[in-house]
Write a protein that holds these residues in place. Structure first.
Motif, PDB file in Angstrom:
ATOM      1  N   LEU A  27      81.401  42.700  49.964  1.00  0.00           N
ATOM      2  CA  LEU A  27      80.973  44.054  49.608  1.00  0.00           C
ATOM      3  C   LEU A  27      80.391  44.776  50.818  1.00  0.00           C
ATOM      4  O   LEU A  27      80.671  45.956  51.059  1.00  0.00           O
ATOM      5  CB  LEU A  27      79.934  43.980  48.483  1.00  0.00           C
ATOM      6  CG  LEU A  27      79.524  45.300  47.875  1.00  0.00           C
ATOM      7  CD1 LEU A  27      80.664  45.883  47.050  1.00  0.00           C
ATOM      8  CD2 LEU A  27      78.296  45.152  46.997  1.00  0.00           C
ATOM      9  N   THR A  28      79.589  44.056  51.602  1.00  0.00           N
ATOM     10  CA  THR A  28      78.989  44.649  52.803  1.00  0.00           C
ATOM     11  C   THR A  28      80.077  45.101  53.764  1.00  0.00           C
ATOM     12  O   THR A  28      80.027  46.209  54.309  1.00  0.00           O
ATOM     13  CB  THR A  28      78.074  43.612  53.497  1.00  0.00           C
ATOM     14  OG1 THR A  28      77.141  43.138  52.553  1.00  0.00           O
ATOM     15  CG2 THR A  28      77.343  44.215  54.675  1.00  0.00           C
ATOM     16  N   ALA A  32      80.878  48.880  54.792  1.00  0.00           N
ATOM     17  CA  ALA A  32      80.822  49.263  56.208  1.00  0.00           C
ATOM     18  C   ALA A  32      82.082  50.023  56.595  1.00  0.00           C
ATOM     19  O   ALA A  32      82.022  51.062  57.263  1.00  0.00           O
ATOM     20  CB  ALA A  32      80.662  48.026  57.079  1.00  0.00           C
ATOM     21  N   ASN A 236      73.023  39.863  65.912  1.00  0.00           N
ATOM     22  CA  ASN A 236      73.042  41.307  65.678  1.00  0.00           C
ATOM     23  C   ASN A 236      72.514  42.054  66.907  1.00  0.00           C
ATOM     24  O   ASN A 236      73.123  43.029  67.373  1.00  0.00           O
ATOM     25  CB  ASN A 236      72.166  41.587  64.448  1.00  0.00           C
ATOM     26  CG  ASN A 236      72.231  43.020  63.991  1.00  0.00           C
ATOM     27  OD1 ASN A 236      72.483  43.925  64.764  1.00  0.00           O
ATOM     28  ND2 ASN A 236      71.993  43.242  62.721  1.00  0.00           N
ATOM     29  N   GLY A 240      74.494  44.648  69.538  1.00  0.00           N
ATOM     30  CA  GLY A 240      73.956  45.983  69.804  1.00  0.00           C
ATOM     31  C   GLY A 240      73.755  46.207  71.293  1.00  0.00           C
ATOM     32  O   GLY A 240      74.064  47.275  71.819  1.00  0.00           O
ATOM     33  N   THR A 274      83.968  48.667  63.418  1.00  0.00           N
ATOM     34  CA  THR A 274      82.816  48.663  62.494  1.00  0.00           C
ATOM     35  C   THR A 274      82.927  47.477  61.536  1.00  0.00           C
ATOM     36  O   THR A 274      81.955  46.741  61.325  1.00  0.00           O
ATOM     37  CB  THR A 274      82.777  49.962  61.664  1.00  0.00           C
ATOM     38  OG1 THR A 274      82.804  51.053  62.551  1.00  0.00           O
ATOM     39  CG2 THR A 274      81.535  50.043  60.805  1.00  0.00           C
ATOM     40  N   ILE A 277      82.315  44.146  63.410  1.00  0.00           N
ATOM     41  CA  ILE A 277      80.917  43.879  63.751  1.00  0.00           C
ATOM     42  C   ILE A 277      80.109  43.589  62.486  1.00  0.00           C
ATOM     43  O   ILE A 277      79.261  42.687  62.472  1.00  0.00           O
ATOM     44  CB  ILE A 277      80.333  45.044  64.575  1.00  0.00           C
ATOM     45  CG1 ILE A 277      80.972  45.000  65.958  1.00  0.00           C
ATOM     46  CG2 ILE A 277      78.820  44.940  64.703  1.00  0.00           C
ATOM     47  CD1 ILE A 277      80.611  46.087  66.880  1.00  0.00           C
ATOM     48  N   ALA A 278      80.405  44.331  61.416  1.00  0.00           N
ATOM     49  CA  ALA A 278      79.716  44.060  60.140  1.00  0.00           C
ATOM     50  C   ALA A 278      80.030  42.644  59.670  1.00  0.00           C
ATOM     51  O   ALA A 278      79.135  41.922  59.202  1.00  0.00           O
ATOM     52  CB  ALA A 278      80.136  45.072  59.093  1.00  0.00           C
ATOM     53  N   THR A 281      78.132  40.018  61.957  1.00  0.00           N
ATOM     54  CA  THR A 281      76.681  39.947  61.725  1.00  0.00           C
ATOM     55  C   THR A 281      76.370  39.443  60.313  1.00  0.00           C
ATOM     56  O   THR A 281      75.461  38.637  60.127  1.00  0.00           O
ATOM     57  CB  THR A 281      75.999  41.306  61.957  1.00  0.00           C
ATOM     58  OG1 THR A 281      76.704  42.294  61.226  1.00  0.00           O
ATOM     59  CG2 THR A 281      75.984  41.686  63.401  1.00  0.00           C
ATOM     60  N   ASN A 285      74.363  36.007  59.264  1.00  0.00           N
ATOM     61  CA  ASN A 285      73.227  35.980  58.321  1.00  0.00           C
ATOM     62  C   ASN A 285      73.495  35.015  57.172  1.00  0.00           C
ATOM     63  O   ASN A 285      72.603  34.290  56.727  1.00  0.00           O
ATOM     64  CB  ASN A 285      72.971  37.380  57.756  1.00  0.00           C
ATOM     65  CG  ASN A 285      72.363  38.299  58.790  1.00  0.00           C
ATOM     66  OD1 ASN A 285      71.734  37.841  59.724  1.00  0.00           O
ATOM     67  ND2 ASN A 285      72.574  39.588  58.647  1.00  0.00           N
TER      68      ASN A 285
END
Lengths: 299, 265
Positions: A27-28, A32, A236, A240, A274, A277-278, A281, A285
């Protein structure tokens, strides 16, 4: 028999929790991608193709370009088309680079992963050495010096650190490490500081346990769950930090790619990076959470 | 230490707010006969490649950064307060939606989000528009971190005795949120403001150095740092680094205020 029953009862919530986390991850990533697509879609200048200004193009070519851009104008349709392409392994064509996005990312991802991994390794090594030294020495002056140094480095913008790395001719890995070091050091110092005040550490100290043994066995080991969470956050932070470092140090990685793509409003590249990277990360997690959960169950 | 750093920040802010009276020249004025001169009597920090007085641009740029970064931080904390309070008090799906949105924002690198969002907006925007866009984006995208902390604080207060008492007396949920919980969130929100404001100053500096911050000719500490791109020139002419020195001084004052501050709820 009883043991089997108990472990079976334990397994069900574990798998339910794991499935829930995986769903959350998916879902994340989807959110994203949708967020990136929506941002690009509502941006002023979207759909304006610089190639339209080319006087050599005929009317029919310009119409074909307009038709090509009109397909991307509907956000829902664009997103649906993108998802179906993603399932087939197609990530679209970059407008500004004139290359398939998949190739662009594949060419550059390795360099960014290497730089970020080197940066994380440098930062963690430095932070671990300083934290261990502070824990063993237990001198207020040294603690003050470390706090002032890390605080001073935290006051510098990442882009200035990248410029310094360029000036000193050090690699992007070391530059990312220098950006990450004060952040990781501060968090690590706080975690171990809080652990040092726990009763079991005071009890160990009362029994005469001091030095490296106290720090490693009674401070660092019990704090490993928090340290692991910090490790996931550092992934993360490294990604960045890769953006200014790669953009200013002219390192052709994903950070530089997304910077150039954002400047050129290159929709397919921005959306795909995007999502990438989502995914990285969120996966970091997820893995960290899973290991921490397992550690807590064992404890 | 905390009082001293707040006093220094206040003094800097007052000086910057009086830029119109203190700055020797308007920030956009170009002295074509004095291009890139070193510090001398009329130009205390020299002039840049377009013949503009560096000291004037530093003062005016500081006004932009030092006024708008705290304003953006206020916006971010206000959004976080709204999200945290709504999610914490309503619970259920509201809380899940806010938590998922927070996780999403936090799972993406902060600078990446900012860079992507800033680059989606017009690059040919005028200076005033670019200032509003840059700091507006910082405020709009920076709510996630404070929101998580404020949500935790709301949930902690919901279990407290005074909220249980108010609930037992039949106080409606909106009144509990606004009258009982909101005033008690002030220390946490204040702490988040002090953490967020210097982070926004640094983010604006990063964006400025990447060419995506405040547009010329309007100055900000971020776009003034672009002069530092040639670091060998900085080594020869150290006064070029004046904006960095000012930025580091201000951010360290914020850090001292945070580290020694008493923000306990």
């Amino acid at each position: 028999m009883k043991d089997n029953g108990e472990s079976g009862a334990l397994r069900l919530p574990f798998w339910r929790a794991a499935l829930g986390r995986l769903l959350c991850l998916a879902l994340t990533i989807l959110l994203a991608a949708f967020l990136a697509a929506a941002l690009v879609r509502v941006a002023p200048g979207f759909g304006v193709d610089e190639r339209r200004l080319d006087t050599r193009l005929s009317e029919s070519s310009i119409r074909a370009l307009d038709a090509e851009n009109a397909g991307n104008a509907n956000l829902v349709r664009y997103f649906g088309r993108y998802l179906s392409g993603l399932c087939r392994g197609e990530l679209g064509q970059s407008v500004s680079f004139g290359q398939p996005v998949r190739e662009l990312i594949a060419d550059r991802l390795g360099l960014t992963v290497r730089s970020a991994a080197a940066g994380v390794a440098w930062a963690w090594s430095g932070a671990a050495v300083v934290t261990l030294a502070l824990g063993i020495l237990r001198r207020r002056a040294w603690e003050l010096a470390a706090t002032v140094l890390s605080g001073g480095l935290l006051c510098l913008p990442s882009a200035v650190m990248a410029l310094l790395a360029l000036y000193l001719r050090v690699g992007p890995g070391l530059a990312i490490g220098a950006i990450l070091l004060p952040r990781i050091l501060r968090y690590l110092h706080n975690i171990t500081g809080a652990m040092t005040r726990r009763p079991h550490v005071l009890a160990a100290r009362a029994r005469g346990i001091e030095g490296l043994r106290l720090v490693t066995r009674h401070v660092c080991l019990p704090a490993s769950a928090e340290v692991l969470a910090l490790a996931a956050v550092s992934v993360n932070m490294a990604l960045g930090a890769a953006i200014p470092v790669e953009a200013l140090c002219d390192s052709p990685g994903v950070g530089q790619l997304v910077w150039k793509a954002a400047l050129a409003r290159d929709l397919p590249v921005v959306v795909n990076v995007t999502v990438l990277i989502a995914a990285i990360t969120a996966s970091a997690n997820l893995i960290s959470d899973a290991i921490r959960g397992a550690m807590r169950r064992e404890a | 230490m905390r009082r001293a750093s707040i006093a220094v920040l206040g003094a800097i802010l007052i000086v910057l707010l009086c830029a119109d009276w203190i700055a020797p020249f308007p920030y956009e004025r170009q002295f074509r006969a004095d291009v890139a001169v070193p510090p001398c009597r009329p130009y205390r920090l020299g002039t840049d490649a377009l013949g503009r007085d560096r000291l004037s641009r530093l003062i005016y740029g500081g006004r932009v950064s030092m006024v708008l970064a705290p304003l953006a931080a206020l916006l971010a904390v206000a959004l976080a307060l709204l999200a945290g309070l709504t999610a914490g008090c309503l619970g259920g799906w509201w809380e899940r939606v806010v938590t998922t949105a927070t996780d999403l924002c936090l799972s993406l690198p902060w600078l990446f989000l900012l860079l992507a969002a800033r680059a989606m907006l017009p690059l040919n925007a005028g200076p005033a528009t670019s200032i509003v866009i840059t700091f507006g984006l910082l405020g709009l995208l920076g709510w996630a971190g404070p929101s998580r902390i404020l949500l935790a604080a709301v949930k902690r207060h919901q279990r407290s005795d005074f909220v249980l008492l108010a609930r037992s007396e039949g106080c409606p949920p909106w009144r509990i949120a606004l009258v009982q919980i909101l005033p008690n969130l002030r220390p946490v929100a204040a702490a988040q403001f002090w953490v967020t404001a210097p982070a926004f100053l640094l983010s604006e500096a990063n964006l400025g150095l990447l060419g995506l911050g405040v547009a010329e000719p309007a100055p900000s500490w971020g776009n003034l740092l672009r002069e530092m791109e040639n670091l060998s020139a900085v080594a020869r002419n150290p006064w070029i680094a004046a904006p960095l020195v000012a930025l580091v001084m201000v951010v360290s004052c914020f850090q001292v205020a945070i580290s020694t501050g008493d923000f306990e709820a």
